[in-house]
Design an enzyme around this catalytic site. Sequence first.
Site, mmCIF file in Angstrom:
data_model
loop_
_atom_site.group_PDB
_atom_site.id
_atom_site.type_symbol
_atom_site.label_atom_id
_atom_site.label_comp_id
_atom_site.label_asym_id
_atom_site.label_seq_id
_atom_site.Cartn_x
_atom_site.Cartn_y
_atom_site.Cartn_z
ATOM 1 N N GLN A 119 2.480 -5.985 -3.085
ATOM 2 C CA GLN A 119 2.789 -6.010 -1.649
ATOM 3 C C GLN A 119 4.084 -5.219 -1.389
ATOM 4 O O GLN A 119 4.440 -4.382 -2.186
ATOM 5 C CB GLN A 119 2.897 -7.450 -1.110
ATOM 6 C CG GLN A 119 1.559 -8.188 -1.081
ATOM 7 C CD GLN A 119 1.224 -8.861 -2.390
ATOM 8 O OE1 GLN A 119 2.050 -9.497 -3.001
ATOM 9 N NE2 GLN A 119 -0.012 -8.742 -2.818
ATOM 10 N N ARG B 242 4.434 -29.169 -4.744
ATOM 11 C CA ARG B 242 4.375 -29.835 -6.050
ATOM 12 C C ARG B 242 3.069 -30.575 -6.307
ATOM 13 O O ARG B 242 3.047 -31.571 -7.010
ATOM 14 C CB ARG B 242 5.592 -30.747 -6.230
ATOM 15 C CG ARG B 242 6.883 -29.942 -6.316
ATOM 16 C CD ARG B 242 8.099 -30.733 -6.023
ATOM 17 N NE ARG B 242 8.100 -31.213 -4.651
ATOM 18 C CZ ARG B 242 9.105 -31.866 -4.088
ATOM 19 N NH1 ARG B 242 10.170 -32.133 -4.792
ATOM 20 N NH2 ARG B 242 9.036 -32.250 -2.842
ATOM 21 N N ASP C 107 1.777 14.724 1.077
ATOM 22 C CA ASP C 107 0.706 15.656 1.448
ATOM 23 C C ASP C 107 -0.081 15.184 2.671
ATOM 24 O O ASP C 107 -0.723 16.000 3.328
ATOM 25 C CB ASP C 107 -0.234 15.881 0.257
ATOM 26 C CG ASP C 107 -0.819 14.581 -0.258
ATOM 27 O OD1 ASP C 107 -0.026 13.642 -0.534
ATOM 28 O OD2 ASP C 107 -2.048 14.477 -0.381
ATOM 29 N N GLY D 133 -11.003 -2.695 2.257
ATOM 30 C CA GLY D 133 -11.681 -1.564 2.904
ATOM 31 C C GLY D 133 -11.260 -1.380 4.359
ATOM 32 O O GLY D 133 -11.750 -0.493 5.046
ATOM 33 N N ARG E 76 -6.211 1.051 7.813
ATOM 34 C CA ARG E 76 -4.828 0.619 8.017
ATOM 35 C C ARG E 76 -4.264 1.203 9.311
ATOM 36 O O ARG E 76 -4.605 2.326 9.673
ATOM 37 C CB ARG E 76 -3.952 1.097 6.854
ATOM 38 C CG ARG E 76 -4.379 0.534 5.527
ATOM 39 C CD ARG E 76 -3.573 1.157 4.384
ATOM 40 N NE ARG E 76 -4.073 0.656 3.109
ATOM 41 C CZ ARG E 76 -4.214 1.392 2.007
ATOM 42 N NH1 ARG E 76 -3.871 2.662 2.020
ATOM 43 N NH2 ARG E 76 -4.675 0.861 0.906
ATOM 44 N N GLY F 151 -3.932 -4.631 -4.180
ATOM 45 C CA GLY F 151 -4.963 -3.678 -4.576
ATOM 46 C C GLY F 151 -4.291 -2.373 -4.941
ATOM 47 O O GLY F 151 -3.785 -1.676 -4.081
ATOM 48 N N HIS F 152 -4.204 -2.092 -6.215
ATOM 49 C CA HIS F 152 -3.567 -0.857 -6.659
ATOM 50 C C HIS F 152 -4.624 0.135 -7.103
ATOM 51 O O HIS F 152 -5.413 -0.167 -7.983
ATOM 52 C CB HIS F 152 -2.625 -1.129 -7.844
ATOM 53 C CG HIS F 152 -1.412 -1.901 -7.455
ATOM 54 N ND1 HIS F 152 -0.543 -2.441 -8.361
ATOM 55 C CD2 HIS F 152 -0.923 -2.209 -6.241
ATOM 56 C CE1 HIS F 152 0.431 -3.056 -7.719
ATOM 57 N NE2 HIS F 152 0.221 -2.933 -6.434
ATOM 58 N N ASP G 17 0.813 -1.227 0.000
ATOM 59 C CA ASP G 17 0.000 0.000 0.000
ATOM 60 C C ASP G 17 0.841 1.269 0.000
ATOM 61 O O ASP G 17 0.405 2.304 0.494
ATOM 62 C CB ASP G 17 -0.950 0.037 1.221
ATOM 63 C CG ASP G 17 -1.765 -1.227 1.334
ATOM 64 O OD1 ASP G 17 -2.209 -1.724 0.294
ATOM 65 O OD2 ASP G 17 -1.954 -1.717 2.463
ATOM 66 N N LYS H 18 2.426 2.223 -4.990
ATOM 67 C CA LYS H 18 3.198 1.761 -6.153
ATOM 68 C C LYS H 18 2.424 1.924 -7.447
ATOM 69 O O LYS H 18 2.989 2.251 -8.486
ATOM 70 C CB LYS H 18 3.560 0.268 -6.005
ATOM 71 C CG LYS H 18 4.503 -0.033 -4.883
ATOM 72 C CD LYS H 18 4.772 -1.524 -4.788
ATOM 73 C CE LYS H 18 3.560 -2.341 -4.406
ATOM 74 N NZ LYS H 18 3.023 -2.077 -3.066
ATOM 75 N N LYS I 227 0.510 4.174 -8.481
ATOM 76 C CA LYS I 227 0.633 5.524 -9.033
ATOM 77 C C LYS I 227 1.998 5.718 -9.700
ATOM 78 O O LYS I 227 2.096 6.295 -10.776
ATOM 79 C CB LYS I 227 0.451 6.500 -7.873
ATOM 80 C CG LYS I 227 0.446 7.935 -8.233
ATOM 81 C CD LYS I 227 0.007 8.677 -6.989
ATOM 82 C CE LYS I 227 0.224 10.118 -6.995
ATOM 83 N NZ LYS I 227 1.343 10.762 -7.493
HETATM 84 P P1 IMP Z 1 -1.977 -12.793 2.082
HETATM 85 O O1 IMP Z 1 -1.067 -12.228 1.056
HETATM 86 O O2 IMP Z 1 -3.427 -12.643 1.735
HETATM 87 O O3 IMP Z 1 -1.621 -14.202 2.463
HETATM 88 O O4 IMP Z 1 -1.794 -11.944 3.414
HETATM 89 C C1 IMP Z 1 -0.577 -11.961 4.163
HETATM 90 C C2 IMP Z 1 -0.252 -10.581 4.711
HETATM 91 O O5 IMP Z 1 0.033 -9.724 3.612
HETATM 92 C C3 IMP Z 1 -1.390 -9.911 5.475
HETATM 93 O O6 IMP Z 1 -0.830 -9.119 6.493
HETATM 94 C C4 IMP Z 1 -2.046 -9.027 4.428
HETATM 95 O O7 IMP Z 1 -2.731 -7.951 5.000
HETATM 96 C C5 IMP Z 1 -0.824 -8.577 3.671
HETATM 97 N N1 IMP Z 1 -1.083 -8.159 2.278
HETATM 98 C C6 IMP Z 1 -1.264 -8.939 1.199
HETATM 99 N N2 IMP Z 1 -1.427 -8.199 0.095
HETATM 100 C C7 IMP Z 1 -1.331 -6.925 0.477
HETATM 101 C C8 IMP Z 1 -1.369 -5.680 -0.238
HETATM 102 O O8 IMP Z 1 -1.523 -5.591 -1.439
HETATM 103 N N3 IMP Z 1 -1.227 -4.559 0.543
HETATM 104 C C9 IMP Z 1 -1.009 -4.612 1.884
HETATM 105 N N4 IMP Z 1 -0.950 -5.747 2.561
HETATM 106 C C10 IMP Z 1 -1.104 -6.894 1.872
#
Ligand code: IMP
Length: 422
Positions: free
Chosen positions: A223, A143, A331, A300, A303, A39-40, A12, A15, A17
């Site tokens: 991530q 595997r 900002d 949603g 954070r 989620g971008h 989060d 990236k 942007k």
């Molecule tokens: P998972 O990737 O769903 O297995 O989650 C493992 C950890 O990665 C958790 O703490 C999630 O909140 C975090 N996580 C996974 N994808 C994202 C992302 O795109 N942004 C922020 N945290 C993420």
Amino acid sequence: MNTIVTGLQWGDEGKGKIVDYLTESADVVVRGQGGNNAGHTVIARGTKYVLHLLPSGILWDGKTNVIGNGVVLDPIGLVAEIERLEGQGVAVTPEKLLISDRCHVVLPLHKELDAAREAALGDRRIGTTKRGIGPAYADKVNRNGLRVADLLDEAYFREVLAHRTAEANEILSKFDLPTFDADQQAGEVLAAFTRLKPHVANTIPVLHEAWKAGRTILFEGAQGSLLDIDFGTFPFVTSSNTTAGGSCTGTGLPPTAIRQVIGVCKAYTTRVGAGPFPTADEGLADYLHDLGREFGATTGRARGCGWLDAVLLRHGCMVNGTTGLAVTNLDGLDNYETLRICTAYDIDGVRHELPPADRHAWDRAAPVYEELPGWMSDTTACTAYDQLPENARAYLTRLSELCDTPIQFVGVGPDREQTLVV
Ligand code: IMP
């Protein structure tokens, strides 16, 4: 110039942007790890797009987007994402999107196993996105996973899925959770796959041809470095290598193909899910949430927020080989009087400039802070670095020094135009 964009915190970082900005001069945008847990949010031409699995270059015409072999692909989720985007007027054609035939498939049962495992962990849960990412990667390493290429052979796919479903059902019934019907699951996955089939290719030679022809390739990390399975805050991590190396193993392009690595971080720190967060600060969190900032794009969730943590950024810059920093959300701090940067951790009276591996040491890590004056003015209309208030530039300079990496971009708002190039 072939460039990796990687997150330096817990995801989060904004990236999407930076990737969107760099996409303008890229020919190919490729993702090499993660799945639709990402989620971008990209705001382009006044419209907000949320991308989960699709590379950000999909919002542009004339770019090739590749979902590389290191990604775990949920066919049902991807089709829903494509349909949503098409509803917003973005075409998703086989010319624009290629999917590696080596991607592992996220099955409906993986999502259920993800949820079951989290429930079983109780207080020790990771706080996953429940998108089935961990179980899908576990099957890959074990595997016994299924790959996109296996979906092309329906009889084989059904046979392996029946076997895998029986195994999963054994676990699910232990937790009194609904079990799966293999045929129904196969039907749902194969139906979704019909939409994706024209996009499937051996993407390795496609990427190599682009590289040899001197086309610009952008690697879009998902991530962040602290969620990396090796370098992150294990076990509170995701199941892939989110750091720069994952861009190679996840695409088939070698390290020699890469020229620069841009590390993206916020001007402060955020984290969703469970796990260590030494610089968490409730006052800052309330302030940012009151501004309507810092709610997750995928789930949603509000954070957790905290001060900039240079211990973590220093580590992230090392393992990624970061050549430049992109600092986003500057900002967000516009009206905060006194800012803090964590320069080290005090663990049992010993100063640590790099994060510990011992998971219990995190509980005893006390941030050592440096205080800097805020700039108390609006930066969102700045269009060049030297227009930023002096205190904002001093804050960024200090960050750059602590990470031994130059600042390359600064974000002062969600729009494409609000990215300052240094
Ligand atoms: P998972 O990737 O769903 O297995 O989650 C493992 C950890 O990665 C958790 O703490 C999630 O909140 C975090 N996580 C996974 N994808 C994202 C992302 O795109 N942004 C922020 N945290 C993420």
